[in-house]
Enzyme design. Structure first.
Site, mmCIF file in Angstrom:
data_model
loop_
_atom_site.group_PDB
_atom_site.id
_atom_site.type_symbol
_atom_site.label_atom_id
_atom_site.label_comp_id
_atom_site.label_asym_id
_atom_site.label_seq_id
_atom_site.Cartn_x
_atom_site.Cartn_y
_atom_site.Cartn_z
ATOM 1 C CB CYS A 1 -0.251 7.429 -3.930
ATOM 2 S SG CYS A 1 1.426 6.806 -3.801
ATOM 3 C CE1 TYR B 1 0.339 1.959 4.190
ATOM 4 C CE2 TYR B 1 0.707 -0.374 4.567
ATOM 5 C CZ TYR B 1 0.805 0.938 4.985
ATOM 6 O OH TYR B 1 1.384 1.227 6.204
ATOM 7 C CB CYS B 2 1.468 4.074 -1.728
ATOM 8 S SG CYS B 2 0.202 4.286 -2.978
ATOM 9 C CB ALA B 3 -0.329 8.306 -0.016
ATOM 10 C CG LEU C 1 -1.982 5.933 5.698
ATOM 11 C CD1 LEU C 1 -1.618 4.676 6.458
ATOM 12 C CD2 LEU C 1 -0.859 6.948 5.811
#
Length: 130
Positions: free
Chosen positions: A93, A87-89, A117
């Protein structure tokens, strides 16, 4: 006829194939949360953002492995069959997509935690800070 039904829905057999395939590539925040707390955790959760962003707040239990650092050497400690969930932001993203692509090219099983996130916070789940 509405704009929704203007393009007909796919036949059920095609819909099954499509949605089954999506679940092979994705998981969601609620499933990651539930599995991490109530089931045997059979995946490694990777936050692929920068160390600074990771330290400011990340999903509990996640490891920080920024996209640019993903490579054979960094993955050597994990058996080849290890499932990675990245996962990222959030939806804005594409870091998780880049990380998933790198892991797949290295022959590693991988899924994206959709929402990142942002999705995690939207579900009402808390963060860890380091």
């Amino acid at each position: 006829m509405s704009v929704v039904s203007h393009t007909p829905a796919a036949p059920a057999t095609e819909a099954v194939a499509h949605f089954q395939a999506r679940l092979s590539f994705e998981t969601d925040c609620a499933d990651v949360w539930y599995a991490s707390r109530h089931e045997e955790k059979d995946f490694v959760l990777l936050d692929v953002r920068t160390p600074t962003l990771f330290a400011a707040g990340h999903v509990p239990g996640a490891l920080n492995l920024p996209v640019r650092t993903i490579g054979e050497q960094r993955l050597a400690e994990y058996p080849p069959e290890t499932l990675f969930v990245v996962y990222c932001a959030g939806p804005h993203c594409n870091g998780a997509n880049k990380a998933a692509l790198k892991l797949a090219r290295l022959g590693r099983p991988v899924k994206e935690m959709i929402g990142g996130l942002t999705g995690w916070l939207d579900e009402g789940f808390g963060l860890e800070r380091s």
